[in-house]
Design an enzyme around this catalytic site. Structure first.
Site, PDB file in Angstrom:
ATOM      1  N   LYS A  51       0.897  -1.312  -0.086  1.00 48.98           N
ATOM      2  CA  LYS A  51       0.115   0.053   0.106  1.00 48.98           C
ATOM      3  C   LYS A  51       0.901   1.352   0.048  1.00 48.98           C
ATOM      4  O   LYS A  51       0.701   2.115  -0.800  1.00 48.98           O
ATOM      5  CB  LYS A  51      -0.863  -0.133   1.184  1.00 48.98           C
ATOM      6  CG  LYS A  51      -2.142  -1.216   1.107  1.00 48.98           C
ATOM      7  CD  LYS A  51      -2.796  -1.510   2.368  1.00 48.98           C
ATOM      8  CE  LYS A  51      -3.540  -2.651   2.294  1.00 48.98           C
ATOM      9  NZ  LYS A  51      -4.353  -2.862   3.502  1.00 48.98           N
TER      10      LYS A  51
ATOM     11  N   GLN B 160      -4.301  -1.697   9.752  1.00 46.01           N
ATOM     12  CA  GLN B 160      -4.389  -3.086   9.079  1.00 46.01           C
ATOM     13  C   GLN B 160      -4.795  -3.963  10.066  1.00 46.01           C
ATOM     14  O   GLN B 160      -4.445  -4.099  11.311  1.00 46.01           O
ATOM     15  CB  GLN B 160      -2.768  -3.349   8.595  1.00 46.01           C
ATOM     16  CG  GLN B 160      -2.736  -4.456   7.870  1.00 46.01           C
ATOM     17  CD  GLN B 160      -3.322  -4.705   6.547  1.00 46.01           C
ATOM     18  OE1 GLN B 160      -3.301  -3.748   5.858  1.00 46.01           O
ATOM     19  NE2 GLN B 160      -3.946  -5.661   6.319  1.00 46.01           N
TER      20      GLN B 160
ATOM     21  N   ASP C 117     -10.889   2.342   4.010  1.00 44.78           N
ATOM     22  CA  ASP C 117     -11.133   0.974   4.148  1.00 44.78           C
ATOM     23  C   ASP C 117     -12.778   0.556   4.009  1.00 44.78           C
ATOM     24  O   ASP C 117     -13.048  -0.502   3.619  1.00 44.78           O
ATOM     25  CB  ASP C 117     -10.505   0.204   5.308  1.00 44.78           C
ATOM     26  CG  ASP C 117      -9.341  -0.425   5.064  1.00 44.78           C
ATOM     27  OD1 ASP C 117      -9.217  -0.871   3.735  1.00 44.78           O
ATOM     28  OD2 ASP C 117      -8.644  -0.808   5.972  1.00 44.78           O
TER      29      ASP C 117
END
Ligand code: NDP
Length: 293
Positions: free
Chosen positions: A52, A96, A119
C-alpha cells in the site's frame, strides 16, 4: 475463456490516479495523504502494508506508516486513531487487520472518522452502501466491481453465488451485485459454512465469487459452462520454488476451472492487485471530499 487481468487493469487505474494527483498539485491543492497503522509483525500484514505504501509513492500520494509492537494497549491505539481523525493533512487512513486478540477490532473501526475511513469498514459507510448512498466501499468488493465494469461483464438478471459472508468481502459484494445499478441487478445467493447443497448452488450460478479462504475449494465439477469466476481467496503457503519462500493460492482450482469459464481471475494477478488500487481511489475521493463535502 478470457482472463481477467488484474495486473493490467490496476496498472491502468494507477496511471489515471497519478494523472489526477498531478492535476490537483498543478492547481495548488494539497497532495492526497494516506496513513496506515500496523500493529505487530504478521508476515501477510507486513506485505500488504508495504504494498500500500509503495502504491502511494507510485501515484504521487504522501504516505505515513505508524508502527506499534503487538503488546500495544487498546487505549494507545484508540488515541492514535483520534489523532489521525484530527490531523488535517491526512485525508484517509487504515488500521491493518487483524489486530492482536486483546484489542477490539470493532472498537477501533468505530473510532475512525467515517470521512477518513478509506477501508470502508465503519458502520456508517457500510450502512450508506446498503442504502445505495455515496460511501467508501471496502477495497476488495470495490475492486471486484471495477473489474466487472471494465471487462463489460453483464450482471443484470444473472444468478450469482458468493461463497463466504465476511463483513469485508462476502457481505458487501453480495449487496453491491444485487443493488439496482449497473453493474448490479443480479440475483445473489450468499453461501457460508452452514449452506446445504453448496455444490448445486454454485453449479447453477452464472457468476461465482469465491471468498472463503480454502485453497482449491471450487472444482471444475462445481462450475457451469460459460460461468464468470472471480477468485478472491489468497492463502499464503510455503514454497521451495519462489524467491520469497511463499506462494499464493486461490480458492479456485484455476487449471481445471478456467477452460469452462467465460471469464476468470487468476491468483495472483487478479482481485488482490485491485484491492490496493481501490484503496488509492478511496483516498483520492477522500482528498476531494466527494462523499462527505
Ligand atoms: P473470513 O475468514 O472472514 O470468512 C470466510 C467465510 O467463508 C465465512 O463466511 C465462512 O463461513 C465461509 N466458509 C469457510 N469455509 C467454508 C466452506 N467449507 N463452505 C462454505 N463457506 C465456507 O474470510 P475473508 O472474507 O476475510 O477472506 C476470504 C479469503 O479472501 C481469504 O483467503 C482472504 O485471504 C482473501 N482476501 C483477499 C483479499 C484480496 O485482496 N484479494 C482481501 C480480503 C480477503 P462462516 O461464516 O459460516 O464461518
Amino acid at each position: 475463456m478470457q482472463l481477467i487481468d488484474g495486473k493490467k487493469i490496476s496498472a491502468e487505474i494507477k496511471v489515471e490516479i497519478a494523472r489526477e494527483v498531478q492535476q490537483l498539485k498543478d492547481r495548488g491543492c494539497k497532495t492526497p495523504h494516506l496513513a496506515a497503522v500496523l500493529v505487530g509483525h504478521d508476515g501477510a500484514s507486513e506485505t500488504y502494508v508495504a504494498g500500500k505504501v509503495k502504491a502511494c509513492e507510485e501515484v504521487g500520494f504522501k504516505s505515513t506508516l505508524i508502527r506499534y509492537e503487538s503488546d500495544i494497549d487498546e487505549s494507545t491505539l484508540l488515541n492514535t486513531v483520534h489523532e489521525l481523525n484530527r490531523n488535517e493533512d491526512i485525508d484517509g487512513f487504515i488500521v491493518q487487520l487483524p489486530l492482536p486478540d486483546h484489542i477490539s477490532e470493532q472498537k477501533v473501526i468505530e473510532a475512525i472518522d467515517p470521512r477518513k475511513d478509506v477501508d470502508g469498514f465503519h458502520p456508517v459507510n457500510l450502512g450508506r452502501m446498503v442504502l445505495g448512498l455515496p460511501a467508501f466501499i471496502s477495497a476488495t468488493p470495490a475492486g471486484i466491481m471495477e473489474l466487472i465494469k471494465r471487462y463489460g461483464i453483464q450482471t443484470s438478471g444473472k444468478s450469482c453465488v458468493v461463497v463466504g459472508r465476511s463483513n469485508i468481502v462476502g457481505k458487501p459484494i453480495s449487496i453491491l451485485l444485487s443493488q439496482k445499478a449497473d453493474p448490479g441487478d443480479a440475483t445473489v445467493t450468499l453461501c457460508h459454512s452452514r449452506t446445504r447443497n453448496l455444490d448445486d448452488v454454485v453449479r447453477a450460478s452464472d457468476i461465482v465469487i469465491a471468498a472463503l479462504g480454502k485453497p482449491g475449494f471450487v472444482t471444475a465439477g462445481m462450475v457451469k459452462e460459460g460461468a464468470v469466476v472471480i477468485d478472491v481467496g489468497i492463502t499464503r503457503v510455503k514454497s521451495d520454488v519462489t524467491k520469497s519462500g511463499w506462494k499464493l493460492l486461490g480458492d479456485v482450482r484455476f487449471d481445471e476451472v478456467a477452460p469452462k469459464c467465460s471469464y476468470i481471475t487468476p491468483v495472483p494477478g487478479g482481485v488482490g492487485l485491485m484491492t490496493i488500487v481501490s484503496l488509492l481511489k478511496n483516498t483520492l475521493i477522500a482528498a476531494k471530499h466527494e462523499i462527505y463535502p
